[in-house]
Every structure is written in C-alpha cells, then in structure tokens.
Design a protein around this motif. Sequence first.
Motif, short mmCIF file in Angstrom:
data_model
loop_
_atom_site.label_atom_id
_atom_site.label_comp_id
_atom_site.label_asym_id
_atom_site.label_seq_id
_atom_site.Cartn_x
_atom_site.Cartn_y
_atom_site.Cartn_z
N SER A 281 17.34 -19.03 -19.58
CA SER A 281 17.01 -17.81 -20.34
C SER A 281 15.63 -17.30 -19.93
O SER A 281 14.70 -17.28 -20.75
N ASP A 287 16.10 -8.85 -23.43
CA ASP A 287 16.94 -10.04 -23.57
C ASP A 287 18.10 -10.07 -22.57
O ASP A 287 19.10 -10.75 -22.80
N LYS A 290 19.15 -13.61 -21.45
CA LYS A 290 19.14 -14.68 -22.46
C LYS A 290 20.32 -15.64 -22.30
O LYS A 290 20.24 -16.80 -22.74
#
Length: 345
Positions: A281, A287, A290
């Motif tokens: 991640s 994100d 992630k």
Amino acid sequence: MLSDRQKMILRVIINDYTLSGVPVGSKVLSNQLPIHVSSATIRNEMAYLEKMGLINKTHSSSGRVPSTEGYRYYVDNLLASKPLTNEELLTIKKSLNGKFHKIDEIVKHSADILSNLTSYTALTLKPEKAMSSKLEGFRLVPLGNHQVMAIIVTDNQDVENQIFHIPDNVTGSQLEAVVRVINSKLVGKPIPVVINKLKDEIRLEISKYIKSPNGFLDTFYDVLSEVNRDKYYVGGQLNLLDFVDNTDVSYIKPLYALLNRDDDVYKMLSNPRDPISVQISPKTNNDLLKNYSVITGSYDVGPYGKGMIAILGPTRMPYSKIISIVNGFSDELSKKLLQYYNHYD
C-alpha cells in the motif's frame, strides 16, 4: 511478538488467501496446518492475530483476510526465499537475447518481459549514468517543403529526432553553419550543460547566421530535454484490470493516469535501501495504491550506474515468487547491459 503457532497460522492464512482470494476460516486452517490444533485453539489464535491488527474479519463470512500490517509482518519475518528454477532462469535469458541498438530498447523490452513473466504491471528505469549522457553529434536533415529533421546522438548511442519547419528565407548554407557551431561548441559536453548554453552563448553564435533563431533553438531544446528526461517504461498496464474488485472499468482510470505522471512514478520507485524493496500500500497523494504492492529491485551495471525495475500488483501477490523473479531478472539485465556497453566501448 508472535508465538511459533501464531506465525504458522498467519503464514497459512496469507498463502491460502493469495491462492484463492477467499477469506480463510478455522476449518480450512485445521486442514492445512502441519500440526494438529483444535478448532477452538485456532479461533483463539485468530482472535489474537486480529487484535494485533494482522488479519481482519470480513462482513460476508466468518473467515479472515490479511491486513496491510499482516502482509508487512509476513514479508519482513515469515517470507521464505524461493529461488528460480533452471527453466525460469533460461526463460529470462532467452527473453533478453534479442538484438538491440540502444539502451532504451533493452530497458523498454524488459518491462514487457517482466509483465509477461509475472502477469502483473512492470516498470523499468534505465541506469542513472545513461540519463546524464553527453552530446556526441548533431545533424539536420532537409526533408523538403521547408521541413528539417533535427537528430541528436549521445555517447550512449541514444538517438532522438524531431521534425520542424524553417522560415522560407533560411538557406541550406545557413543551416550547415548552425550545425558546425553546435558541434564545435557543444559536442562532448553533458546534456544539462548543453541545455544551459543554449540560453545565451549558443543563441548569440547562431544569431550571426539566422536572424531569428528562437524557433530553431526551441526545437533543439525540446529534443535535448527528451534525451535528458529520466525515462521509465511500463509493461502490462492492462494486467491491472485482472485485480480490480470494482466491476466499473472507470475505477481503474486514475491508476492508469498515475502510471503516466512522472512525479508519481518516481515517488513510487524511490531509491530502495536494499537490492529488493517491498512497498505494501505505497503512500501516494491519494488512495489509488491502497490495495496494491510494489516490489522494486535495483540492477547494477558497474561504472555505468544503477537502474531499477519494479512490479506493481495486488497486495495478495505471491511475494516469494515475484521477489525471486525480480532478483533473477535484475542479474540478467545487468549482464545484458554490460554486454551492450562493452560492445560500444
């Protein structure tokens, strides 16, 4: 600290989830553990691993899946090395046996090879010394209709070219004079130095032959900048689609965009401390990664610098296998590039 049994359970959960993608329950664990453990004991150990943040319980079943921290612990403490088989090593060697004419071709082809070997997305970055090359020659090739191709050759045998228009009143003899100026003043100098000299010294010299050299110099600057740019190559971008839980293809578009943004890619390929580095991640400005991991390896071509290769895949990838491929491929790529350099030297 984990007990040996807890480590064993975590390893089995990660290995099983890597293969199946299905949350792992206590029944599956009891069948796969190499020692006999009661279901109640397994559930207690799983509860402890969950409390430690190494596994998570899913909403859809009673099984557990590894967390980011669990994968990190696994890679740092439980991962067993898995050397390449002779067949796999031979496949890598054969894949690099093609005829190449410059570094970029080898490094670009390497990204495609790695993506095929792993079924993931691969990134390759050429050696840093190749990215600080020197100007070896400059040519202008008339194409007709007031079009000219500017060709730049570096000491690493990299060749860049660009077509541009010249004003009607610029003659062939003027262009020849410009080529002489550039070759006499700039050949043998590092590309960044050449770029700086274009701003003043060379501009004044060329203005003796061409009254308005700005358009010509801008083109020359663009070609030089392309030569000087840190170049990375991406192979197997479509492989990202194989690991997307969301059925909406538009979900993956921002990730494709990230792979085409230099700053994000270089951040993702930040120089690892070790020959092989595993980012789980990876931290970016968002994100997007992630649910992904990046395995980065450096390859060494001695006096010609170091380059990097990387695999971008889902967090639940078979780390031992992929690390072995990255490690083995790094060694073979180093040998191939050294052959190339020795040939041209």
